[in-house]
Design a protein around this motif. Structure first.
Motif, PDB file in Angstrom:
ATOM      1  N   ILE A  71       6.533  16.832 -11.572  1.00  0.00           N
ATOM      2  CA  ILE A  71       5.465  16.266 -12.398  1.00  0.00           C
ATOM      3  C   ILE A  71       5.085  17.234 -13.517  1.00  0.00           C
ATOM      4  O   ILE A  71       4.956  16.848 -14.678  1.00  0.00           O
ATOM      5  N   PHE A  72       4.915  18.499 -13.140  1.00  0.00           N
ATOM      6  CA  PHE A  72       4.514  19.530 -14.097  1.00  0.00           C
ATOM      7  C   PHE A  72       5.722  20.382 -14.494  1.00  0.00           C
ATOM      8  O   PHE A  72       6.774  20.324 -13.865  1.00  0.00           O
ATOM      9  N   GLY A  73       5.533  21.201 -15.517  1.00  0.00           N
ATOM     10  CA  GLY A  73       6.592  22.102 -15.939  1.00  0.00           C
ATOM     11  C   GLY A  73       6.958  23.079 -14.833  1.00  0.00           C
ATOM     12  O   GLY A  73       6.084  23.571 -14.104  1.00  0.00           O
ATOM     13  N   SER A  74       8.249  23.376 -14.709  1.00  0.00           N
ATOM     14  CA  SER A  74       8.701  24.272 -13.636  1.00  0.00           C
ATOM     15  C   SER A  74       9.624  25.368 -14.175  1.00  0.00           C
ATOM     16  O   SER A  74      10.433  25.916 -13.435  1.00  0.00           O
ATOM     17  N   ARG A  75       9.485  25.687 -15.450  1.00  0.00           N
ATOM     18  CA  ARG A  75      10.273  26.769 -16.011  1.00  0.00           C
ATOM     19  C   ARG A  75       9.641  28.116 -15.682  1.00  0.00           C
ATOM     20  O   ARG A  75       8.518  28.187 -15.198  1.00  0.00           O
ATOM     21  N   ARG A  76      10.381  29.161 -15.979  1.00  0.00           N
ATOM     22  CA  ARG A  76       9.843  30.509 -15.767  1.00  0.00           C
ATOM     23  C   ARG A  76       8.589  30.691 -16.618  1.00  0.00           C
ATOM     24  O   ARG A  76       8.580  30.392 -17.818  1.00  0.00           O
ATOM     25  N   GLY A  77       7.537  31.137 -16.000  1.00  0.00           N
ATOM     26  CA  GLY A  77       6.259  31.296 -16.681  1.00  0.00           C
ATOM     27  C   GLY A  77       5.279  30.187 -16.366  1.00  0.00           C
ATOM     28  O   GLY A  77       4.073  30.353 -16.547  1.00  0.00           O
ATOM     29  N   ASP A  78       5.765  29.020 -15.909  1.00  0.00           N
ATOM     30  CA  ASP A  78       4.866  27.951 -15.469  1.00  0.00           C
ATOM     31  C   ASP A  78       4.279  28.293 -14.111  1.00  0.00           C
ATOM     32  O   ASP A  78       4.897  29.010 -13.312  1.00  0.00           O
ATOM     33  N   PHE A  79       3.074  27.761 -13.826  1.00  0.00           N
ATOM     34  CA  PHE A  79       2.405  28.129 -12.574  1.00  0.00           C
ATOM     35  C   PHE A  79       3.141  27.573 -11.364  1.00  0.00           C
ATOM     36  O   PHE A  79       3.339  28.267 -10.370  1.00  0.00           O
ATOM     37  N   PHE A  80       3.537  26.278 -11.408  1.00  0.00           N
ATOM     38  CA  PHE A  80       4.229  25.661 -10.280  1.00  0.00           C
ATOM     39  C   PHE A  80       5.734  25.671 -10.520  1.00  0.00           C
ATOM     40  O   PHE A  80       6.214  25.249 -11.572  1.00  0.00           O
ATOM     41  N   SER A  81       6.484  26.150  -9.532  1.00  0.00           N
ATOM     42  CA  SER A  81       7.944  26.071  -9.600  1.00  0.00           C
ATOM     43  C   SER A  81       8.460  24.754  -9.036  1.00  0.00           C
ATOM     44  O   SER A  81       9.629  24.410  -9.236  1.00  0.00           O
ATOM     45  N   LYS A  82       7.587  24.010  -8.350  1.00  0.00           N
ATOM     46  CA  LYS A  82       7.966  22.705  -7.802  1.00  0.00           C
ATOM     47  C   LYS A  82       6.720  21.840  -7.708  1.00  0.00           C
ATOM     48  O   LYS A  82       5.663  22.307  -7.275  1.00  0.00           O
ATOM     49  N   SER A  83       6.844  20.576  -8.113  1.00  0.00           N
ATOM     50  CA  SER A  83       5.734  19.614  -8.005  1.00  0.00           C
ATOM     51  C   SER A  83       6.315  18.205  -7.941  1.00  0.00           C
ATOM     52  O   SER A  83       6.218  17.439  -8.888  1.00  0.00           O
ATOM     53  N   SER A  84       6.957  17.892  -6.821  1.00  0.00           N
ATOM     54  CA  SER A  84       7.670  16.622  -6.669  1.00  0.00           C
ATOM     55  C   SER A  84       6.920  15.703  -5.701  1.00  0.00           C
ATOM     56  O   SER A  84       6.378  16.143  -4.686  1.00  0.00           O
ATOM     57  N   THR A  99       0.848  -1.197   0.000  1.00  0.00           N
ATOM     58  CA  THR A  99       0.000   0.000   0.000  1.00  0.00           C
ATOM     59  C   THR A  99       0.876   1.236   0.000  1.00  0.00           C
ATOM     60  O   THR A  99       1.914   1.271   0.671  1.00  0.00           O
ATOM     61  N   THR A 100       0.476   2.250  -0.746  1.00  0.00           N
ATOM     62  CA  THR A 100       1.203   3.511  -0.786  1.00  0.00           C
ATOM     63  C   THR A 100       0.361   4.635  -0.186  1.00  0.00           C
ATOM     64  O   THR A 100      -0.866   4.619  -0.259  1.00  0.00           O
ATOM     65  N   PHE A 101       1.045   5.599   0.403  1.00  0.00           N
ATOM     66  CA  PHE A 101       0.431   6.839   0.905  1.00  0.00           C
ATOM     67  C   PHE A 101       1.280   7.983   0.364  1.00  0.00           C
ATOM     68  O   PHE A 101       2.459   8.093   0.706  1.00  0.00           O
ATOM     69  N   SER A 102       0.688   8.805  -0.480  1.00  0.00           N
ATOM     70  CA  SER A 102       1.492   9.786  -1.207  1.00  0.00           C
ATOM     71  C   SER A 102       0.893  11.183  -1.149  1.00  0.00           C
ATOM     72  O   SER A 102      -0.293  11.374  -0.861  1.00  0.00           O
ATOM     73  N   ARG A 103       1.752  12.133  -1.474  1.00  0.00           N
ATOM     74  CA  ARG A 103       1.375  13.524  -1.650  1.00  0.00           C
ATOM     75  C   ARG A 103       2.380  14.164  -2.589  1.00  0.00           C
ATOM     76  O   ARG A 103       3.385  13.535  -2.963  1.00  0.00           O
ATOM     77  N   VAL A 104       2.130  15.399  -2.977  1.00  0.00           N
ATOM     78  CA  VAL A 104       3.031  16.120  -3.873  1.00  0.00           C
ATOM     79  C   VAL A 104       3.408  17.438  -3.210  1.00  0.00           C
ATOM     80  O   VAL A 104       2.547  18.150  -2.685  1.00  0.00           O
ATOM     81  N   THR A 105       4.693  17.750  -3.225  1.00  0.00           N
ATOM     82  CA  THR A 105       5.152  19.036  -2.717  1.00  0.00           C
ATOM     83  C   THR A 105       4.992  20.080  -3.815  1.00  0.00           C
ATOM     84  O   THR A 105       5.716  20.050  -4.823  1.00  0.00           O
ATOM     85  N   PHE A 106       3.999  20.956  -3.632  1.00  0.00           N
ATOM     86  CA  PHE A 106       3.720  22.005  -4.614  1.00  0.00           C
ATOM     87  C   PHE A 106       4.247  23.347  -4.127  1.00  0.00           C
ATOM     88  O   PHE A 106       4.141  23.683  -2.937  1.00  0.00           O
ATOM     89  N   VAL A 107       4.773  24.120  -5.045  1.00  0.00           N
ATOM     90  CA  VAL A 107       5.091  25.541  -4.822  1.00  0.00           C
ATOM     91  C   VAL A 107       4.551  26.308  -6.014  1.00  0.00           C
ATOM     92  O   VAL A 107       5.034  26.107  -7.139  1.00  0.00           O
ATOM     93  N   PRO A 108       3.483  27.160  -5.825  1.00  0.00           N
ATOM     94  CA  PRO A 108       2.768  27.498  -4.605  1.00  0.00           C
ATOM     95  C   PRO A 108       2.078  26.282  -3.969  1.00  0.00           C
ATOM     96  O   PRO A 108       1.751  25.311  -4.638  1.00  0.00           O
ATOM     97  N   LYS A 109       1.805  26.389  -2.683  1.00  0.00           N
ATOM     98  CA  LYS A 109       1.317  25.276  -1.889  1.00  0.00           C
ATOM     99  C   LYS A 109      -0.116  24.908  -2.235  1.00  0.00           C
ATOM    100  O   LYS A 109      -0.955  25.754  -2.541  1.00  0.00           O
ATOM    101  N   VAL A 110      -0.385  23.604  -2.193  1.00  0.00           N
ATOM    102  CA  VAL A 110      -1.738  23.066  -2.324  1.00  0.00           C
ATOM    103  C   VAL A 110      -2.083  22.363  -1.020  1.00  0.00           C
ATOM    104  O   VAL A 110      -1.274  21.586  -0.504  1.00  0.00           O
ATOM    105  N   GLN A 111      -3.271  22.639  -0.466  1.00  0.00           N
ATOM    106  CA  GLN A 111      -3.695  21.968   0.758  1.00  0.00           C
ATOM    107  C   GLN A 111      -4.018  20.506   0.443  1.00  0.00           C
ATOM    108  O   GLN A 111      -4.870  20.225  -0.397  1.00  0.00           O
ATOM    109  N   GLU A 112      -3.336  19.574   1.127  1.00  0.00           N
ATOM    110  CA  GLU A 112      -3.467  18.162   0.792  1.00  0.00           C
ATOM    111  C   GLU A 112      -3.627  17.287   2.030  1.00  0.00           C
ATOM    112  O   GLU A 112      -3.273  17.680   3.142  1.00  0.00           O
TER     113      GLU A 112
END
Length: 222
Positions: free
Chosen positions: A192-205, A37-50
């Motif tokens: 997971i998502f694009g993290s270049r300048r102009g993308d909404f999330f700078s981090k999504s790991s 069994t897995t229990f997961s989340r994603v570290t988002f910047v800007p933050k997402v409540q999870e």
């Protein structure tokens, strides 16, 4: 002088015992399967409540104990990971996004214990490839004020997932095979998502905690 002689004697006994133990060790290869069994989340910047998203993992395992207390382990697994949003202002709503991967971890396997019961730690890198996803929600046209709708609509930009993984476990050796119970933690080094300048999330790991049961059949080398 007598203390030195006694010290050298005990040191010699210790080294001789280690050499005999090393000489009596027989390398071993074992294969089998696992389920967990897995229990997961994603570290988002800007933050997402999870909150943690629960999924499953299963696959094949090959392990080679090349030296006493040290070995190598390689796996091919199917794993579910992702995130589940938490809407504090509107708790009646739900949104989760489950990402499916084929993963290949490469572990250094460190073990110790008795002949029947062993404790171990697996540590190493992991590479995964994105297969697809499932989204579950009851939002409809609702837009809770603390929702991150950008995370809902973005496609996965990086199908290759990679990072570091490891954790402790216990192994019971029986006449019909080896039974292992293990806990793991995975920290992704990619996004997971694009993290270049102009993308909404700078981090999504991704971050994943898992609990696994593994069954191995030993194939001893003569």
């Amino acid at each position: 002088m007598m203390k030195k002689i006694v010290g050298v004697f005990f040191l010699g006994c210790f080294l001789a015992g280690g050499i005999r133990a090393q000489a009596s060790f027989k390398p071993e290869f074992a294969v089998g399967g696992s389920f967990g069994t897995t229990f997961s989340r994603v570290t988002f910047v800007p933050k997402v409540q999870e909150s943690m998203l629960m999924g499953v993992t299963f696959g094949l395992t090959g392990r080679f104990e090349s030296e006493k207390n040290v070995g190598l382990q390689v796996e091919v697994n199917y794993v579910q990971q992702g995130w589940k949003e938490k809407f504090e202002t509107a708790p009646e709503y739900r949104y989760s996004r489950t990402l499916n991967y084929i993963e290949v971890p490469f572990f250094t396997h460190i073990y110790f214990g008795s002949r029947r019961v062993k404790f171990f730690v697996n540590l190493g890198p992991k590479v995964g490839y994105y297969l697809g996803e499932q989204v579950t929600n009851n939002l409809g046209d609702a837009r809770p004020e603390d929702a991150r709708l950008e995370a809902h609509d973005l496609p996965v930009a990086h199908k290759l997932d990679w990072g570091l993984c490891g954790g402790p476990g216990v192994e019971l050796r029986t006449g019909i095979g080896y039974f292992l119970l293990e806990g793991r933690y995975y920290y992704a080094l990619g996004d997971i998502f694009g993290s270049r300048r102009g993308d909404f999330f700078s981090k999504s790991s991704s971050q994943v905690i898992s609990a696994k049961l593994t069954y191995l059949i030993p194939l001893r080398r003569k």
